[in-house]
Design an enzyme around this catalytic site. Structure first.
Site, PDB file in Angstrom:
ATOM      1  N   TYR A  99      27.616  39.790  33.051  1.00  0.00           N
ATOM      2  CA  TYR A  99      28.845  40.304  33.644  1.00  0.00           C
ATOM      3  C   TYR A  99      29.241  41.651  33.038  1.00  0.00           C
ATOM      4  O   TYR A  99      29.699  42.538  33.763  1.00  0.00           O
ATOM      5  CB  TYR A  99      29.980  39.276  33.540  1.00  0.00           C
ATOM      6  CG  TYR A  99      29.712  38.080  34.415  1.00  0.00           C
ATOM      7  CD1 TYR A  99      29.543  38.225  35.788  1.00  0.00           C
ATOM      8  CD2 TYR A  99      29.573  36.798  33.883  1.00  0.00           C
ATOM      9  CE1 TYR A  99      29.267  37.139  36.605  1.00  0.00           C
ATOM     10  CE2 TYR A  99      29.295  35.709  34.698  1.00  0.00           C
ATOM     11  CZ  TYR A  99      29.134  35.884  36.055  1.00  0.00           C
ATOM     12  OH  TYR A  99      28.854  34.812  36.863  1.00  0.00           O
TER      13      TYR A  99
ATOM     14  N   ILE B 104      28.305  31.141  39.639  1.00  0.00           N
ATOM     15  CA  ILE B 104      26.994  31.700  39.980  1.00  0.00           C
ATOM     16  C   ILE B 104      26.032  30.924  39.095  1.00  0.00           C
ATOM     17  O   ILE B 104      26.068  31.054  37.876  1.00  0.00           O
ATOM     18  CB  ILE B 104      26.837  33.202  39.663  1.00  0.00           C
ATOM     19  CG1 ILE B 104      27.688  34.071  40.575  1.00  0.00           C
ATOM     20  CG2 ILE B 104      25.361  33.615  39.798  1.00  0.00           C
ATOM     21  CD1 ILE B 104      27.511  35.578  40.347  1.00  0.00           C
ATOM     22  N   TYR B 105      25.227  30.068  39.711  1.00  0.00           N
ATOM     23  CA  TYR B 105      24.265  29.287  38.947  1.00  0.00           C
ATOM     24  C   TYR B 105      22.886  29.427  39.558  1.00  0.00           C
ATOM     25  O   TYR B 105      22.737  29.405  40.784  1.00  0.00           O
ATOM     26  CB  TYR B 105      24.664  27.798  38.901  1.00  0.00           C
ATOM     27  CG  TYR B 105      25.811  27.517  37.962  1.00  0.00           C
ATOM     28  CD1 TYR B 105      25.648  27.729  36.586  1.00  0.00           C
ATOM     29  CD2 TYR B 105      27.026  27.067  38.419  1.00  0.00           C
ATOM     30  CE1 TYR B 105      26.696  27.479  35.712  1.00  0.00           C
ATOM     31  CE2 TYR B 105      28.073  26.822  37.547  1.00  0.00           C
ATOM     32  CZ  TYR B 105      27.897  27.025  36.196  1.00  0.00           C
ATOM     33  OH  TYR B 105      28.927  26.782  35.325  1.00  0.00           O
TER      34      TYR B 105
ATOM     35  N   GLY C 179      20.388  35.820  40.132  1.00  0.00           N
ATOM     36  CA  GLY C 179      21.798  35.956  39.776  1.00  0.00           C
ATOM     37  C   GLY C 179      22.364  37.288  40.241  1.00  0.00           C
ATOM     38  O   GLY C 179      23.493  37.359  40.727  1.00  0.00           O
TER      39      GLY C 179
END
Length: 173
Positions: free
Chosen positions: A143, A97-98, A109
């Site tokens: 996260y 995920i960038y 994001g």
């Protein structure tokens, strides 16, 4: 900010994925790594043949975040044998995920992560997992905020350097 649209990528998006990958990886890691290591990694990871084969792999899915006609981030998911490690049948890997630095803090994001979660549920997976560099505090916090917990570590090679990635997982019923 204009609204962000998430679209599934196809083979026509090859150049978009390449340029997004190179730009976002560089923005995220260039200041912490040697120019030589970065150059080697970018050439290996984002050359046309590699990206083309990833886009054609039925076990890999790409999504691009668009702000009008501007691609601002992307997501790469792997299932089955495309997973870089675990290769658990009931898991889906978030390999990348960038988001462009210009769009950090603008929830891009989160939208890409939400797409990963939705995709995992559609595919009847029971968990998401990923590896994140132990020094990437921004990503680690993201996260953790989304319910991931650390379960292992592995080595990530960038050029000739070995770095430690924390492996994290989110499980649901």
């Amino acid at each position: 900010m204009t609204s962000i649209i998430i679209n599934k990528a196809s083979s026509e998006d090859l150049e978009t994925i390449q340029s997004l990958g190179i730009q976002t990886f560089s923005e995220t890691f260039a200041e912490d790594n040697t120019e030589e290591a970065m150059k080697k990694y970018l050439e290996e990871s984002f050359n046309t043949e590699k990206v083309k084969s990833e886009l054609h792999n039925p076990d890999s899915l790409f999504y691009i975040a668009w702000e009008e006609d501007d691609p601002v981030g992307y997501l790469k998911l792997n299932s089955g044998s495309a997973q870089t490690e675990l290769q658990e049948e009931m898991s889906l890997e978030i390999e990348r995920i960038y988001v462009k630095k210009s769009h950090h803090g603008k929830k891009v994001g989160q939208l890409l992560y939400n797409q990963a979660l939705e995709t995992a549920q559609i595919l009847n997976k029971s968990s998401l997992w990923l590896g994140v560099w132990e020094e990437n505090l921004r990503a680690l916090n993201f996260y953790k905020k989304n319910g991931f917990v650390e379960f292992d570590k592995h080595i990530f090679r960038l050029g000739d350097e070995e770095q430690t990635d924390l492996m994290m997982r989110k499980i649901w019923e």
